[in-house]
Design a protein around this motif. Structure first.
Motif, PDB file in Angstrom:
ATOM      1  N   LEU A 175       2.276  16.768  -0.165  1.00 18.36           N
ATOM      2  CA  LEU A 175       1.777  16.131  -1.389  1.00 18.36           C
ATOM      3  C   LEU A 175       1.155  17.211  -2.261  1.00 18.36           C
ATOM      4  O   LEU A 175       0.043  17.661  -1.995  1.00 18.36           O
ATOM      5  N   PHE A 229       0.444  -1.338  12.482  1.00 21.91           N
ATOM      6  CA  PHE A 229       0.621   0.071  12.843  1.00 21.91           C
ATOM      7  C   PHE A 229       0.606   0.283  14.348  1.00 21.91           C
ATOM      8  O   PHE A 229       1.373   1.093  14.875  1.00 21.91           O
ATOM      9  N   LEU A 270     -11.838  12.743   4.928  1.00 20.21           N
ATOM     10  CA  LEU A 270     -10.421  12.884   4.564  1.00 20.21           C
ATOM     11  C   LEU A 270     -10.293  13.145   3.074  1.00 20.21           C
ATOM     12  O   LEU A 270     -11.128  12.700   2.275  1.00 20.21           O
ATOM     13  N   TYR A 271      -9.243  13.855   2.702  1.00 18.27           N
ATOM     14  CA  TYR A 271      -9.018  14.177   1.296  1.00 18.27           C
ATOM     15  C   TYR A 271      -8.581  12.931   0.524  1.00 18.27           C
ATOM     16  O   TYR A 271      -7.799  12.121   1.038  1.00 18.27           O
ATOM     17  N   TYR A 312      -8.248   1.677  -1.350  1.00 11.91           N
ATOM     18  CA  TYR A 312      -8.149   0.885  -0.122  1.00 11.91           C
ATOM     19  C   TYR A 312      -9.514   0.365   0.329  1.00 11.91           C
ATOM     20  O   TYR A 312      -9.600  -0.550   1.153  1.00 11.91           O
ATOM     21  N   GLY A 317       0.792  -1.230   0.000  1.00 14.00           N
ATOM     22  CA  GLY A 317       0.000   0.000   0.000  1.00 14.00           C
ATOM     23  C   GLY A 317       0.823   1.279   0.000  1.00 14.00           C
ATOM     24  O   GLY A 317       0.264   2.369  -0.021  1.00 14.00           O
ATOM     25  N   ASP A 318       2.150   1.170   0.034  1.00 11.16           N
ATOM     26  CA  ASP A 318       3.036   2.345   0.032  1.00 11.16           C
ATOM     27  C   ASP A 318       2.753   3.295   1.194  1.00 11.16           C
ATOM     28  O   ASP A 318       2.926   4.516   1.073  1.00 11.16           O
ATOM     29  N   CYS A 319       2.298   2.773   2.322  1.00  8.03           N
ATOM     30  CA  CYS A 319       1.939   3.649   3.453  1.00  8.03           C
ATOM     31  C   CYS A 319       3.138   4.463   3.920  1.00  8.03           C
ATOM     32  O   CYS A 319       3.027   5.663   4.192  1.00  8.03           O
ATOM     33  N   ALA A 373      -6.442  12.445  -1.599  1.00  2.00           N
ATOM     34  CA  ALA A 373      -5.011  12.226  -1.864  1.00  2.00           C
ATOM     35  C   ALA A 373      -4.583  10.955  -1.124  1.00  2.00           C
ATOM     36  O   ALA A 373      -3.636  10.273  -1.522  1.00  2.00           O
ATOM     37  N   PHE A 374      -5.258  10.684  -0.023  1.00  2.94           N
ATOM     38  CA  PHE A 374      -5.152   9.397   0.679  1.00  2.94           C
ATOM     39  C   PHE A 374      -6.027   8.433  -0.143  1.00  2.94           C
ATOM     40  O   PHE A 374      -7.236   8.622  -0.210  1.00  2.94           O
ATOM     41  N   THR A 413      -0.503  12.583   7.390  1.00  2.54           N
ATOM     42  CA  THR A 413      -0.676  12.653   8.843  1.00  2.54           C
ATOM     43  C   THR A 413       0.224  11.633   9.542  1.00  2.54           C
ATOM     44  O   THR A 413       0.818  10.765   8.913  1.00  2.54           O
ATOM     45  N   CYS A 437       4.203   7.606   1.658  1.00  2.00           N
ATOM     46  CA  CYS A 437       3.447   8.856   1.806  1.00  2.00           C
ATOM     47  C   CYS A 437       3.489   9.401   3.221  1.00  2.00           C
ATOM     48  O   CYS A 437       3.367  10.600   3.420  1.00  2.00           O
ATOM     49  N   HIS A 438       3.589   8.532   4.205  1.00  2.00           N
ATOM     50  CA  HIS A 438       3.435   8.988   5.586  1.00  2.00           C
ATOM     51  C   HIS A 438       4.769   9.253   6.279  1.00  2.00           C
ATOM     52  O   HIS A 438       4.826   9.273   7.499  1.00  2.00           O
ATOM     53  N   ARG A 459     -14.169  20.439   5.075  1.00  3.21           N
ATOM     54  CA  ARG A 459     -14.135  19.000   4.778  1.00  3.21           C
ATOM     55  C   ARG A 459     -15.497  18.449   4.389  1.00  3.21           C
ATOM     56  O   ARG A 459     -15.577  17.393   3.765  1.00  3.21           O
TER      57      ARG A 459
HETATM   58  C1  HEC Z   1      -0.577   8.800  -1.804  1.00  2.47           C
HETATM   59  C2  HEC Z   1      -0.271   9.096  -0.428  1.00  2.47           C
HETATM   60  C3  HEC Z   1      -0.800   8.201   0.664  1.00  2.47           C
HETATM   61  C4  HEC Z   1      -0.668   6.848   0.783  1.00  2.47           C
HETATM   62  C5  HEC Z   1      -0.025   5.890  -0.209  1.00  2.47           C
HETATM   63  C6  HEC Z   1      -1.249   6.504   2.050  1.00  2.47           C
HETATM   64  N1  HEC Z   1      -1.731   7.612   2.670  1.00  2.47           N
HETATM   65 FE1  HEC Z   1      -2.686   7.657   4.467  1.00  2.47          FE
HETATM   66  N2  HEC Z   1      -3.082   9.622   4.181  1.00  2.47           N
HETATM   67  C7  HEC Z   1      -2.552  10.408   3.194  1.00  2.47           C
HETATM   68  C8  HEC Z   1      -2.946  11.788   3.408  1.00  2.47           C
HETATM   69  C9  HEC Z   1      -2.578  12.979   2.545  1.00  2.47           C
HETATM   70  C10 HEC Z   1      -3.761  11.793   4.569  1.00  2.47           C
HETATM   71  C11 HEC Z   1      -4.433  12.995   5.198  1.00  2.47           C
HETATM   72  C12 HEC Z   1      -5.717  13.284   4.473  1.00  2.47           C
HETATM   73  C13 HEC Z   1      -6.447  14.479   5.058  1.00  2.47           C
HETATM   74  O1  HEC Z   1      -5.814  15.321   5.721  1.00  2.47           O
HETATM   75  O2  HEC Z   1      -7.657  14.570   4.850  1.00  2.47           O
HETATM   76  C14 HEC Z   1      -3.807  10.410   5.023  1.00  2.47           C
HETATM   77  C15 HEC Z   1      -4.519  10.009   6.140  1.00  2.47           C
HETATM   78  C16 HEC Z   1      -4.479   8.714   6.658  1.00  2.47           C
HETATM   79  C17 HEC Z   1      -5.181   8.311   7.871  1.00  2.47           C
HETATM   80  C18 HEC Z   1      -6.028   9.206   8.742  1.00  2.47           C
HETATM   81  C19 HEC Z   1      -5.153   9.693   9.857  1.00  2.47           C
HETATM   82  C20 HEC Z   1      -5.678  10.863  10.634  1.00  2.47           C
HETATM   83  O3  HEC Z   1      -5.036  11.223  11.634  1.00  2.47           O
HETATM   84  O4  HEC Z   1      -6.715  11.435  10.270  1.00  2.47           O
HETATM   85  C21 HEC Z   1      -4.874   6.986   8.072  1.00  2.47           C
HETATM   86  C22 HEC Z   1      -5.349   6.099   9.206  1.00  2.47           C
HETATM   87  C23 HEC Z   1      -4.015   6.579   6.978  1.00  2.47           C
HETATM   88  N3  HEC Z   1      -3.794   7.655   6.144  1.00  2.47           N
HETATM   89  C24 HEC Z   1      -3.486   5.318   6.859  1.00  2.47           C
HETATM   90  C25 HEC Z   1      -2.792   4.888   5.729  1.00  2.47           C
HETATM   91  C26 HEC Z   1      -2.408   3.515   5.504  1.00  2.47           C
HETATM   92  C27 HEC Z   1      -2.660   2.367   6.456  1.00  2.47           C
HETATM   93  C28 HEC Z   1      -1.795   3.489   4.284  1.00  2.47           C
HETATM   94  C29 HEC Z   1      -1.254   2.287   3.528  1.00  2.47           C
HETATM   95  C30 HEC Z   1      -2.189   1.184   3.337  1.00  2.47           C
HETATM   96  C31 HEC Z   1      -1.802   4.849   3.772  1.00  2.47           C
HETATM   97  N4  HEC Z   1      -2.378   5.672   4.672  1.00  2.47           N
HETATM   98  C32 HEC Z   1      -1.267   5.220   2.547  1.00  2.47           C
HETATM   99  C33 HEC Z   1      -1.788   9.982   2.138  1.00  2.47           C
HETATM  100  C34 HEC Z   1      -1.473   8.669   1.854  1.00  2.47           C
END
Ligand code: HEC
Ligand code: HEC
Ligand code: HEC
Length: 440
Positions: free
Chosen positions: A71, A138, A114-115, A123, A51-53, A117-118, A81, A56-57, A160
């Motif tokens: 981003l 996690f 949430l935006y 997922y 998932g490349d978590c 971009a996530f 975040t 991005c994170h 939002r």
């Molecule tokens: C392409 C970039 C990208 C990838 C890949 C990504 N995320 Fe994120 N994620 C974000 C962004 C940007 C936000 C914040 C969105 C917002 O502010 O609305 C976010 C928000 C989140 C949140 C909410 C956290 C909060 O405090 O509100 C969670 C949980 C999360 N991601 C988990 C994951 C997991 C698990 C993976 C991998 C399976 C993943 N993300 C992969 C960009 C990404």
């Protein structure tokens, strides 16, 4: 009639509001890392790589998963975040239900949208078992205290609740109904590519509101100033991709007939290098079933040995005119030593007749490569190519790119070459981030 419409309208507004409003999920005491089965945590680690978590994170030089990576989007800059189990600045107080809702519906624990971009539009396909494994992974990471920087978005995108409308229009469950004609490996590959792998997030075109155009899935998209080429039937690769080539490229990061994965694709293959082979093999099988290029008039005839000697551009039909000789000379002086040198990739450059950067409908990746080269990333042995941005003028870059397109790309000139060069230059001048962050 009018009354009827009014009722429908009120019902629709009510439905929209109901969809918009999401309640808070109560905080829980942070679970003890040791309470999770180690096998489940390992499984979650693999899924997080797919998932490349981390990509991005994690901010440049920042702690893993602590967020803060900018981003850039067409609408403004978002910051990832903190998804470490820190109770104050991370997701330490999130229950598994809250985590699952974020991943699949794009709603945070407190009920905020949430935006996209996530990539929760992908997922959303994640199964309960896989959500459980990701949660275990996690919640057993080291907690890091790091508040994410505020997003830089224009009004009204800062509200939002507008995202509820976006979701109503574009967020659809993935149709992953079983296909009786396909085997288990294919089904696994489809689940990973369409879901956690979120390949379409970059490789599919998006509409003006930033949503993927599902009817044109994998027909090529854009990612951080790079072109994410078409995959499958719409691919413009000079050599058609097959299952074995996809497997090697996704796993090793290069293929002798396709070259090296660069730009935003580089971290994707770095992550896939660490997951079990079978998972990558399944993805390759599914992708190969989407068909293979070349499509379109621009695809070159593949040839490991370029037909032309350096300095003598071939006279491609219909394209003889108006290309200054400078491009031809530049290619001979600056490129052939590596690209006609016979050293195989990843450390040698492939024949540019094989490169999708030149057969593609967009010149952007070729221009990026000429300006920036392949900067050294990380410590291990890496392919390196010098960037020529500091020594070539825009006119010289244009002349060189046009020559390569004519020589290797089948003859159709790029109409948008000059603007691609301007944009690529501007992106590099503005890039305050180090090279590693440019490529995520
Ligand atoms: C392409 C970039 C990208 C990838 C890949 C990504 N995320 Fe994120 N994620 C974000 C962004 C940007 C936000 C914040 C969105 C917002 O502010 O609305 C976010 C928000 C989140 C949140 C909410 C956290 C909060 O405090 O509100 C969670 C949980 C999360 N991601 C988990 C994951 C997991 C698990 C993976 C991998 C399976 C993943 N993300 C992969 C960009 C990404
Ligand atoms: C010092 C050696 C070197 C020089 C000089 C060099 N390159 Fe490269 N180039 C590489 C290596 C190594 C790669 C990575 C392997 C690959 O993908 O071909 C690469 C990759 C590329 C690619 C991507 C090919 C693909 O699709 O995988 C393009 C396009 C390219 N170079 C263009 C150029 C151009 C144009 C010049 C001259 C201005 C040039 N290179 C000069 C070493 C070099
Ligand atoms: C963050 C954006 C991003 C994501 C996510 C992504 N890609 Fe890519 N991909 C790119 C870019 C940009 C390129 C072109 C750069 C290059 O040539 O290396 C590329 C190139 C490729 C290529 C080479 C195509 C060709 O003709 O040379 C393949 C194959 C590919 N990606 C497959 C995948 C698969 C499979 C996934 C999901 C597991 C994926 N990509 C996810 C951005 C992405």
């Amino acid at each position: 009639m009018i009354v009827g419409l009014g009722v429908v309208g009120i019902a629709a507004a009510g439905a929209a509001l109901a969809a918009a409003w999401r309640s808070e999920i109560a905080p829980v005491p942070p679970p003890a890392p040791a309470s999770f089965d180690p096998a489940l945590v390992r499984r979650g680690a693999d899924l997080a790589l797919i998932g490349d978590c981390r990509t991005c994170h994690t901010a440049p030089n920042g702690a893993a998963f602590a967020g803060g990576l900018p981003l850039p989007t067409p609408f403004g800059t978002l910051y990832s975040t903190n998804i470490t189990p820190d109770p104050e600045t991370g997701i330490g107080r999130w229950s598994q239900a809250a985590f699952a809702r974020a991943l699949r519906d794009g709603v945070d624990r407190e009920g905020r949208h949430l935006y996209p971009a996530f990539p929760y539009d992908h997922y959303s396909a994640t199964t309960d078992d896989d959500v459980r494994a990701l949660y275990a992974f996690f919640m057993s990471r080291p907690a890091v205290s790091a508040p994410p920087p505020p997003n830089e978005l224009p009004f009204p995108l800062t509200i939002r609740l507008t995202l509820a409308g976006w979701k109503l229009l574009f967020l659809r469950p993935k149709n992953l109904a079983p296909d009786p004609a396909k085997d288990e490996v294919w089904h696994r590959g489809r689940y990973l590519v369409e879901g956690l792998g979120h390949c379409g997030a970059c490789h599919s075109p998006r509409n003006l509101l930033g949503a993927e155009i599902t009817s044109r899935a994998y027909q090529g998209g854009e990612a951080e100033g790079w072109r994410a080429y078409a995959l499958g039937a719409a691919s413009r690769s000079p050599v058609p991709w097959d299952e074995a080539a996809l497997m090697q490229y996704l796993r090793d990061g290069f293929h002798p007939l396709h070259g090296v994965a660069r730009g935003p694709m580089a971290p994707v293959v770095e992550n896939l290098a660490e997951v079990p082979r079978e998972e990558v093999a399944a993805m390759a099988r599914y992708l190969a079933s989407l068909g293979a290029g070349p499509r379109g008039e621009a695809a070159a005839t593949p040839s490991l040995v370029p037909a032309s000697a350096p300095g003598q551009a071939p006279q491609a039909a219909g394209a003889q005119a108006a290309i200054p000789a400078a491009g031809t000379d530049l290619y001979a002086a600056a490129c052939t030593a590596c690209h006609e040198g016979g050293r195989p990739p990843p450390f040698g450059g492939i024949s540019l007749a094989l490169s999708t950067a030149i057969s593609d409908e967009s010149p952007r990746n070729l221009v990026n490569l000429i300006l920036e080269g392949l900067p050294v990333r990380g410590g291990t042995a890496q392919p390196i190519m010098p960037g020529f941005g500091a020594v070539l003028t825009d006119a010289q870059v244009a002349s060189l790119a046009a020559d390569l397109r004519r020589r290797f790309g089948g003859g159709l000139p790029w109409p948008d070459l000059d603007s691609a060069i301007r944009e690529a230059r501007a992106a590099r001048r503005l890039a305050a981030r180090p090279a590693a962050a440019m490529t995520r």
